[in-house]
Each structure stands twice: as structure tokens, then as C-alpha cells.
Design an enzyme around this catalytic site. Sequence first.
Site: not given
Ligand code: ACM
Length: 501
Positions: A117, A146, A219, A282, A347, A372, A374, A422, A424
Amino acid sequence: MTSFDALLPRPVRVRPGPGRCTVASVVTATDPASVALDPARLPHPGAYRLSITPDGVRGVAADAAGAFHACQTVRQLLGPDAFRAADIHRGPWTLPCGEIEDHPRFGWRGVLLDVARHFLPKAAVLRFLDLMAAHKLNVLHLHLTDDQGWRVEVPAYPRLTEVGAWRAGSWTGRRPDGDPTHDGRPHGGFYSTDDLREIVAHARARHVTVVPEIDVPGHSQAAIAAYPELGVTGDPVPVWHAWGVSEHVLTPSESTVDFYRTVLDHVADVFDSPVVCLGGDEVPTTQWHASPAVQQRAADLGLDSVDALHGWFVGALAGHLATRGRRALGWDEVAGALPPDAIVASWRGEAAGVAAALAGHDVVMCPEQHVYLDHRQSDDPDEPIPVGYRRTLADVYGYEPIPAALPATAHDRVLGAQAQLWSEHLDSPRGLDYAAFPRLAAFAEVVWSPRAGRDPAEFLDRVATHHLPRLDALGVEYRPLSGPHPWQRRPGVPGRVRADR
Ligand code: ACM
């Protein structure tokens, strides 16, 4: 003056003794030469024992990783100045006397860096590895691909980085209330093969395994931007500038799977990790359902629905990894399609990890509700881009990697846990430091130290008194315990008003 009470993560056993030991020079981060190896006496991988008397420091370790861990403990005992590169040869130094016996609770003490990202320059990755090692963390999961970027050079497919590593700008603020028209600031970057070999070697010297992730079949918009034939429609798409989950997924044709076999062959040549992550999270199937060719493909493969192509795709590549002697790691959506020896990253909560462990998989616990990093650290309106679940330093310290619902007979299926960063909204090493620290120190203790004896008040005091000075010496721009620094406020950035959850 430091004492054994200053150590983080807390060792398994300490016996303070009288006096202090004076040493002329400091052990450096990767120089465990004083530590003898004696696996017979120390059966735990990564274990070490230190005996410190006024006459000197003696160390014994189960293996090279244990010797390295002993070194990190000695550095902490020398005091925060031992973490300042400029001070490393200044002496003499003193240590408290006594005995330490220590070994990790879990073998997988992981951190995910999302370099897709927002690209993180190589120097920042190397520095992050140093910080991980100082906390006795030992798995760096690199999320390399991604929708928003492809970060690994693959000689057979140069457009993956010529095209896929660059985007026109980035969504400002968070979903759904940020500004979906991008900021007009082009962003990009990728690691050359030499860069990745350097990262892997730097990690190896610190007893950290770098687990690469090539995320399929979702992704994947950056790859489709580079090679539109990998997509379902074949139409050109840009590298995505928005956050969320793109509808543009890989088409499950033989040629696409072959393309990824070649990518994975290269990845297996560059990374020495026994485990490679295939993502699998996802995956919207809208495009597959709309495509007669994909429907035919599912029928030809004998699958009873187009949706089953998700597991089939990941399973096919897991099979290929096996021919290269590598184990697949997959996010929990694909648990049912992975070969028995594959590892499942849980997750979306703990239930998937419990189910996978009961089905005989090894699991790594990564629940977004807990680890997580972030996600926002408080409800302070000055938190930068406050996404996700609110998780304070104390909350992370309170996390327990063995799910309460997991029967004791399956506890050994939990290899450990992993904190996710993550990116973003983490667009620089400074932003990363802010999100990661000091919460990653809490996580490090959760995965290293025995569960018994955890005292949140004592931990918070230890962080404030002993660990923040170490982070200062290391130049880490952590979140102060009192709240965000002014530079971390981002006035005017949309999406700062309402938290997602
Ligand atoms: C994830 O947070 N999509 C693994």
C-alpha cells in the site's frame, strides 16, 4: 543503573545476585561470540542462560538464535546508551550480577509489514529488522503485492515493477469518508533482487525469517495493470489508488496459474524462508460469476461452483510451492483448500484459527480485533487517521495467543502470533514508528514471555521507565504514552471524525 527488572521481554527466570560487573566494551547487536552453545543442557530452541558475576559474563545457548537472544539481553542490561550507535565503543559499562534463564514461549513471533500500500524503502526495512531483533521478534511477513502496488522485481515479467509498482496518487483519509479522488501525489517503488537478497541476509544475521507474501487471486489489481491478460476481462486497469478490496481479481486460467508459478519460482530463489504466503484473503467473485469463460473453467475442473475457484487457485499454487520444498501460508478464508501441512493465518478473529487447528493445520494467530497495529490507539481526536478497533498499549499487552476455545490437545498447533502493520495510512517510516511502538514491545512480551505473572501496571511502568529510553536511543518516533505528538496530528485530512468500529 539497570537491573533485571528493566528487561523487555521479561525473561523466564531471573536470580539477581550481589554487585555489578564492569566490562570494557559493548557487545554489538550481532556479535554473540562470547556465548557457548550447549543444546543438551538447553532443550528449548532459542534458549539461553546468562551468569553475570563481578568477574565477567558467561553465556550458554541452545543454538545460534539463543546466543543472539543472550546478546540482546546483555545490551538491555548495559542501559539505553548501548543502543546508541555513536556510543557503542564508549566504556566502561556495568551490568547487574545474577543469573538469567530464558527461552521463547512461541516459535513464531511475527510482524507483517505492508510494503504494497505504501512502499517502504530498503533502508527502512533493514532498520525495522534491527528493531524487531532488539525485541526478540523473529518472523517478518512482507506483504509484497496488492491492488495498490507490486514491490518485487521478477525478471521474467518486467512490467510487474515497470507498471505495477507505481500509482498516480492515493486516497486521502479513510474509507468510506475520505476523499476518493486521489491526492495527485504519485507514489511507488520496488525492491530489486539484490535489495531483497540484502534484506534476507540482514534478517538472517538477526535470526529473523522473512516470509514473502504474493497475494492471490484477489488483491491483485497492480499485477493486472501490468499484464491485463491476468484479469477476467482483459481490459486495461490502473494500479489502484483507493483503499478497500478491488473487484479486479485474477482469472483462474491455466496461463495465469503458470504466470504465478514462475513468480513463485523466483520468490523461492530469493527468499530462504521455509514458508511462503499466498494470501487468499478477501476475494470478490463478481467478475467470475459474470464471465462465461470462468463458469466453463469451473465446470471443466469439476468444481460445483465458481466460488470454489478461490480455493482451487490457492491450492494449485500451494502444490507448486511444495515442489520447491516450501510450505504455504494462507489467510483464513482459504483454510479449507490448503494442503494439510499449510499454515493458516487467523485474522478475522479466533474462530478460524481454532477450526483450522482442530482440522490439523498449524496456525498463526493474527486477529484484527487484537493485533492489527495500524488500528487506532485511543479515541483522542488527534490520533492520525483513526481506523479500526481501538487497541491501547495495555490492550495489546492483555492479548493471549492461545484461544480460550481451543482444546488443550490442540494448543501445540498454535505456532505463535503475528502483529499486522497495514499501510494504507502509514505512508512513511515515521508513521510506521508511531503505529508500531511502543505497542510492538507489548506484543513482543506476549509472544516471548511466560503467560503467568503478567502484570499490566508493572509492564506500563517498565515501558515508561526503561523501554522508552531505549526506543529514544534507537531513534524510534513512538507514540508518547500521554497521547499523539503535534507532528502526528493531521488537521484537514478527511476521515478523522468517526471511528470505523
Ligand atoms: C487481511 O487483513 N485482509 C488479511
